[in-house]
Design a protein around this motif. Sequence first.
Motif, PDB file in Angstrom:
ATOM      1  N   UNK A   1       0.822  -1.364  -0.182  1.00  0.00           N
ATOM      2  CA  UNK A   1       0.054   0.018  -0.125  1.00  0.00           C
ATOM      3  C   UNK A   1       0.877   1.178   0.057  1.00  0.00           C
ATOM      4  N   UNK A   2       2.034   1.160  -0.130  1.00  0.00           N
ATOM      5  CA  UNK A   2       2.831   2.575  -0.278  1.00  0.00           C
ATOM      6  C   UNK A   2       3.753   2.391  -1.466  1.00  0.00           C
ATOM      7  N   UNK A   3       4.313   3.379  -1.807  1.00  0.00           N
ATOM      8  CA  UNK A   3       5.010   3.503  -3.092  1.00  0.00           C
ATOM      9  C   UNK A   3       6.137   4.908  -2.931  1.00  0.00           C
ATOM     10  N   UNK A   4       6.550   5.454  -4.297  1.00  0.00           N
ATOM     11  CA  UNK A   4       7.547   6.514  -4.020  1.00  0.00           C
ATOM     12  C   UNK A   4       6.953   7.648  -3.926  1.00  0.00           C
ATOM     13  N   UNK A   5       5.741   8.067  -3.873  1.00  0.00           N
ATOM     14  CA  UNK A   5       4.988   9.261  -3.399  1.00  0.00           C
ATOM     15  C   UNK A   5       5.363   9.611  -2.088  1.00  0.00           C
ATOM     16  N   UNK A   6       5.728  11.020  -2.076  1.00  0.00           N
ATOM     17  CA  UNK A   6       5.725  11.687  -0.755  1.00  0.00           C
ATOM     18  C   UNK A   6       4.300  11.975  -0.247  1.00  0.00           C
ATOM     19  N   UNK A   7       4.133  11.571   0.863  1.00  0.00           N
ATOM     20  CA  UNK A   7       2.715  11.898   1.511  1.00  0.00           C
ATOM     21  C   UNK A   7       2.416  13.357   1.467  1.00  0.00           C
ATOM     22  N   UNK A   8       3.376  14.075   1.852  1.00  0.00           N
ATOM     23  CA  UNK A   8       3.092  15.659   1.864  1.00  0.00           C
ATOM     24  C   UNK A   8       2.975  16.118   0.905  1.00  0.00           C
ATOM     25  N   UNK A   9       3.688  15.805  -0.060  1.00  0.00           N
ATOM     26  CA  UNK A   9       3.417  16.438  -1.635  1.00  0.00           C
ATOM     27  C   UNK A   9       2.129  15.910  -2.468  1.00  0.00           C
ATOM     28  N   UNK A  10       1.763  14.727  -1.729  1.00  0.00           N
ATOM     29  CA  UNK A  10       0.598  14.413  -2.799  1.00  0.00           C
ATOM     30  C   UNK A  10      -0.742  14.292  -1.984  1.00  0.00           C
ATOM     31  N   UNK A  11      -0.833  14.130  -0.714  1.00  0.00           N
ATOM     32  CA  UNK A  11      -2.130  14.077  -0.132  1.00  0.00           C
ATOM     33  C   UNK A  11      -2.734  15.610   0.199  1.00  0.00           C
ATOM     34  N   UNK A  12      -4.137  15.297   0.262  1.00  0.00           N
ATOM     35  CA  UNK A  12      -4.726  16.554   0.461  1.00  0.00           C
ATOM     36  C   UNK A  12      -4.820  17.097   2.019  1.00  0.00           C
ATOM     37  N   UNK A  13      -4.838  18.191   2.416  1.00  0.00           N
ATOM     38  CA  UNK A  13      -4.932  18.750   3.915  1.00  0.00           C
ATOM     39  C   UNK A  13      -5.993  18.181   4.451  1.00  0.00           C
ATOM     40  N   UNK A  14      -7.275  18.137   3.818  1.00  0.00           N
ATOM     41  CA  UNK A  14      -8.445  17.720   4.464  1.00  0.00           C
ATOM     42  C   UNK A  14      -8.246  16.216   4.617  1.00  0.00           C
ATOM     43  N   UNK A  15      -8.346  15.742   5.888  1.00  0.00           N
ATOM     44  CA  UNK A  15      -8.248  14.552   6.518  1.00  0.00           C
ATOM     45  C   UNK A  15      -6.866  13.818   6.723  1.00  0.00           C
ATOM     46  N   UNK A  16      -5.680  14.761   6.480  1.00  0.00           N
ATOM     47  CA  UNK A  16      -4.410  14.124   6.509  1.00  0.00           C
ATOM     48  C   UNK A  16      -4.297  13.905   7.861  1.00  0.00           C
ATOM     49  N   UNK A  17      -3.177  12.676   8.118  1.00  0.00           N
ATOM     50  CA  UNK A  17      -2.730  12.355   9.432  1.00  0.00           C
ATOM     51  C   UNK A  17      -1.830  12.990  10.085  1.00  0.00           C
ATOM     52  N   UNK A  18      -1.272  14.113   9.719  1.00  0.00           N
ATOM     53  CA  UNK A  18      -0.164  14.772  10.518  1.00  0.00           C
ATOM     54  C   UNK A  18      -0.696  16.036  11.161  1.00  0.00           C
ATOM     55  N   UNK A  19      -1.574  17.049  10.769  1.00  0.00           N
ATOM     56  CA  UNK A  19      -1.607  18.179  11.383  1.00  0.00           C
ATOM     57  C   UNK A  19      -3.179  18.639  11.089  1.00  0.00           C
ATOM     58  N   UNK A  20      -3.928  19.391  11.877  1.00  0.00           N
ATOM     59  CA  UNK A  20      -4.965  20.002  11.695  1.00  0.00           C
ATOM     60  C   UNK A  20      -4.654  21.546  11.475  1.00  0.00           C
ATOM     61  N   UNK A  21      -3.347  22.070  11.200  1.00  0.00           N
ATOM     62  CA  UNK A  21      -3.000  23.425  11.129  1.00  0.00           C
ATOM     63  C   UNK A  21      -2.774  23.680   9.444  1.00  0.00           C
ATOM     64  N   UNK A  22      -3.497  24.259   8.843  1.00  0.00           N
ATOM     65  CA  UNK A  22      -3.362  24.373   7.332  1.00  0.00           C
ATOM     66  C   UNK A  22      -1.726  25.201   7.404  1.00  0.00           C
ATOM     67  N   UNK A  23      -1.523  26.234   8.128  1.00  0.00           N
ATOM     68  CA  UNK A  23      -0.261  26.964   8.051  1.00  0.00           C
ATOM     69  C   UNK A  23       1.097  25.897   8.153  1.00  0.00           C
ATOM     70  N   UNK A  24       0.760  24.907   9.395  1.00  0.00           N
ATOM     71  CA  UNK A  24       1.942  23.795   9.349  1.00  0.00           C
ATOM     72  C   UNK A  24       1.862  23.048   8.206  1.00  0.00           C
TER      73      UNK A  24
END
Length: 322
Positions: free
Chosen positions: A185-208
């Motif tokens: 279920x993983x691959x070469x893509x960077x999570x931060x570069x590809x994922x959408x802010x909405x529903x992400x697993x890292x931060x609730x802050x748009x600025x961060x």
Amino acid sequence: MLLAAPFHAELAEGPEGACAFWIKAEDNLRLRIARYPGPVEATGTVLLFPGRTEYVEKYGRVAAEFARHGFHTLTIDWRGQGLADRMLDDPRTGHVHLFADYQKDVAALVKAAEALDLPRPFFLLGHSMGGCIGLRALTNGAPVAAAGFTGPMWGIRFTGPVRQAAWALSWSGARMGLGHAYAPSTGPGSYVAQAAFAGNLLTTDRGGWDYMRRQVEAIPELQLGGPSLRWLHEALAECLALSRLPSPDLPCLTFMGSNERIVDVPRIRARMARWPRGRLELVQGGEHEVLMEDAVTRGRIVAQLAQVFTAAAAGAEDMRRA
């Protein structure tokens, strides 16, 4: 001898005068470290252990907070990520041959801190995978007076059946010559570069979120994809081994988001429950990267860590004078 390395100060937003150096681990792998200066009359130096996929620029804002509280910060690109030497032909694979190899990077970081004559005492702050590496370093006698952790990877979050499959796949894959392959279920893509802010697993802050994305988009070489099967097996084995060890005898403050969805929450609670001079703080509403939440949250976390580190520094000075 420390050689100057590339450093992107405008992306890091750290204290003025920050810079980076190349260093070598004992097995000759090239690593990158960044020195974020604090005040002349400093309380000590924070050795900041980043998580998987991370790099030194990501902690510029955190280092700026520590500088305001009287600390220098020294952080590192672990082997296989950031601008350090990558481990495989596919540079996007998060890979390590042995989890114990990260301790070679720790030793090189401590040696560099001494060569730079950074103020003592030293303190350890580990995030996620850096928390796993950091806990092992503490059990090995790392020369620090106190420790802090955020979302430490003392276990990886899986459901029961998936955990068993992860063990089986990572173990068999490594032994069938597929240890270099991406974990399922993983691959070469960077999570931060590809994922959408909405529903992400890292931060609730748009600025961060934008801060992290801006960095990896500006410097694509910083991007890292999923872990290899070998990394996964090594990480699972190291977390299990650490779970069987007692907690180190030094002050420790750990933070965890109440919505943590990446690392194993019961393992964190169990570890801190048996840390004699340790305390666990829950960041309400926080995700995995609580230091990438809003500026108020980041400032509060660093202030609490600084308080623990300052008290430990005073204790170390009292012992030295006794």
